[in-house]
Enzyme design. Structure first.
Site, PDB file in Angstrom:
ATOM      1  N   TYR A  36      36.429  -0.228 -16.009  1.00 59.81           N
ATOM      2  CA  TYR A  36      35.582  -1.372 -15.633  1.00 59.81           C
ATOM      3  C   TYR A  36      34.119  -1.113 -15.967  1.00 59.81           C
ATOM      4  CZ  TYR A  36      39.539  -2.664 -12.552  1.00 59.81           C
ATOM      5  OH  TYR A  36      40.763  -2.968 -12.024  1.00 59.81           O
ATOM      6  N   LEU A 195      44.955 -14.152  -6.711  1.00 59.50           N
ATOM      7  CA  LEU A 195      44.632 -15.572  -6.879  1.00 59.50           C
ATOM      8  C   LEU A 195      45.028 -16.073  -8.264  1.00 59.50           C
ATOM      9  CD1 LEU A 195      41.129 -15.616  -5.137  1.00 59.50           C
ATOM     10  CD2 LEU A 195      43.412 -15.854  -4.133  1.00 59.50           C
ATOM     11  N   ILE A 234      43.549  -7.099  -3.131  1.00 58.25           N
ATOM     12  CA  ILE A 234      42.171  -6.774  -3.510  1.00 58.25           C
ATOM     13  C   ILE A 234      41.599  -7.886  -4.398  1.00 58.25           C
ATOM     14  CG2 ILE A 234      42.199  -4.268  -3.206  1.00 58.25           C
ATOM     15  CD1 ILE A 234      42.902  -4.080  -6.234  1.00 58.25           C
ATOM     16  N   ASN A 246      37.877 -14.889   1.597  1.00 58.64           N
ATOM     17  CA  ASN A 246      39.004 -14.002   1.310  1.00 58.64           C
ATOM     18  C   ASN A 246      39.340 -13.113   2.505  1.00 58.64           C
ATOM     19  OD1 ASN A 246      39.135 -15.058  -1.259  1.00 58.64           O
ATOM     20  ND2 ASN A 246      38.097 -13.337  -2.234  1.00 58.64           N
TER      21      ASN A 246
END
Length: 274
Positions: A36, A195, A234, A246
């Site tokens: 990342y 999601l 997560i 969330n």
């Protein structure tokens, strides 16, 4: 591992304020990865969140595992992942040390094999992870994006218990057999992309439950995932509004009928295939 139902996925997050805000709101599980490119951002956000809590509470400075007001380092699970070019036996240790330095932690709470590809070889990679546990640099070992046979082999080779398997899981894609394997072997399933990349708001079964519950489709998707033992989620979020939403979704309890309706959604929409 005793992980909260909702943690923070940080892929794409480049502002440490988002991480610090998440900690202030109650998040206690931060997930990143070497690929990342934001481990330093997560580390800065962690440090800022601990410092802010210390300034506003009665925390004690001077040690990463000492109480810091409302947020204690010992209560925050910091997870990262070794990429496919970090997995040769001789590369695991140096890569993990680099990650710990960027994160600003004395020990990585949960270190994953990101994917069983590239330089991954269970007989070389996994013993190297065991050595890091013995040294105290890593507290728990996990794997990510593994199939059943790869999970079996990892459990067989590892001396440390397998703590978690991170896998894509949302109403458009999940593998029930992976959850059953986790239940049988006593490790946690960490669901990423719960999601479905924003697509849960387009799924009729999710929308129907959301309307009946006066909730958002996103909250329903998270509640559906966390209802499946032993799953935690997560979702990524950076704004305070989404972070709060969330986190609150974990309080929504779906009925067996609502869960079954979402289970019946036609799947095969994997967002991150090999």
């Amino acid at each position: 591992m005793d992980l909260p139902p909702v943690g923070l996925g940080t892929m794409g997050i480049d502002d440490p304020d988002a991480v610090a805000t998440a900690l202030a709101l109650g998040y206690r599980h931060l997930d990143t990865a070497r690929i990342y490119g934001n481990e330093a951002v997560v580390g800065e956000g962690l440090a800022d969140g601990l410092a802010a809590s210390d300034a506003n509470g009665d925390g004690v400075a001077g040690g990463e595992d000492l109480a810091r007001g409302g947020v204690r380092r010992e209560d925050v699970t910091v997870a990262t992942k070794l990429w496919i070019d970090d997995l040769a036996g001789d590369d695991v240790g140096p890569a993990a040390r680099e990650s710990a330095d960027r994160l600003g932690v004395g020990a990585i709470d949960l270190l994953y094999v990101h994917r069983p590809r590239g330089d991954y070889g269970p007989e070389a990679t996994l013993p190297a992870l065991d050595r890091l546990v013995e040294e105290g640099l890593v507290r728990n070992v996990g794997v990510s994006n593994f199939e059943l046979d790869q999970l079996d082999r990892a459990i067989e080779v590892l001396d440390a218990p397998l703590a978690a398997h991170q896998t894509e899981l949302h109403p458009l894609f999940y593998k029930p057999e992976l959850l059953e394997h986790a239940r049988e072997h006593g490790y946690t399933v960490v669901a990423y992309s719960p999601l479905a990349g924003g697509r849960v708001s387009e799924i009729d079964a999710v929308i129907e439950v959301a309307e009946a519950r006066d909730a958002t489709p996103e909250a329903v998707a998270i509640a559906w995932a966390t209802a499946k033992e032993p799953v935690v989620t997560i979702p990524k979020a950076s704004s305070e509004r989404h972070l709060r939403a969330n986190l609150a979704a974990a309080e929504l309890e779906l009925t067996a009928e609502e869960i079954a309706a979402i289970d019946a959604v036609e799947r095969e929409e994997e967002l991150f295939p090999e």
